[in-house]
Scaffold this active site. Sequence first.
Site: not given
Length: 312
Positions: A24, A48, A133, A169, A195, A252, A273-274
Amino acid sequence: MSESINTSVDFAGIRLANPVFTASGTCGYADELADFMDINQLGGFITKSITAKPRKGHTTPRIVETDAGMLNAIGLANIGLDKFIEEKLPIIEKVTTPVFVNVAGETVAEYIAVIERLAKEPVIAGFELNISCPNVKRGGITFGKDPQLVTEITSAAKQAAGEKILMVKLSPIVTDISEIARAAVEAGANALSMINTFTAMVIDIETRKPILANKTGGLSGPAIKPMAVYLVNKVYNDVTKDRGIPILGMGGIRTTSDAIEFLIAGASAVAVGTATFIEPGCAVKIIEGIKKYCARNNISNIKELVGSLKDW
Ligand SMILES: Cc1cc2nc3c(=O)[nH]c(=O)nc-3n(C[C@H](O)[C@H](O)[C@H](O)COP(=O)(O)O)c2cc1C
């Protein structure tokens, strides 16, 4: 040989073609990365975070790179429920991969309003409840660190979600993540995703100010991977293994071997993700990599890998 590998996953009752999602907040609402990646090749897609009303998010700068990752303090900027329904659902209707809507809010009522409205949409496979968040003052991790609030919001969300999958989450910034995971599962969560990011800060030594306007942001990317793998393994052993609840592992993941570590630790599926910001097609590449790893290791069904961590 790698074509004969069974990569399909039973994820809380629905069949995924493979265990790789995008995470997300890193791939928009549906088709934003269409030029780089065929979303229909993914095992699952997560939007998102959506809130009942549109949010502008925090002022900029709201992202900063670190040695092995990045900090973000986006502040849940999003188009809001009405615009999501009007503009994004028609696109999602054409997607064949199961799509999960990540839901956020400042109050339980706000989360429920979003879920109740979207639970009517046949095209939505389920929800990812963002109670983790770290970058907002109200909502977010406030819910996710108190087991009683987790019980309250999860049971209300499950009731609103009906037959749809409810994934909760989790935040890593808690004293005992298993206690939070147990509260979510016992209140009706069909799956856990974990996570979310770690609260962190980067300082500009010339101005002596934090680089992010919000001062702090959530750390993601390779820096958090070993902590994420550990936490997935902990929750798998303490909570989900005996109950047959799937974990969507993330934190990661950049390469095939990162993804495989999470599966071995106990995740039934993984999210990228990233890494998508560096290589947008990375998730799809990992699916191919997993097949090759299985072929090399005589694994005919991806299920054999899940929770297969060996003792010393
Ligand atoms: C720029 C950015 C925006 C994010 N937005 C959201 C979001 O809207 N909702 C959410 O639940 N997680 C959000 N996340 C967290 C990711 O989904 C994921 O849990 C986390 O980044 C760890 O995975 P990674 O290291 O692969 O990025 C965001 C992460 C980043 C980097």
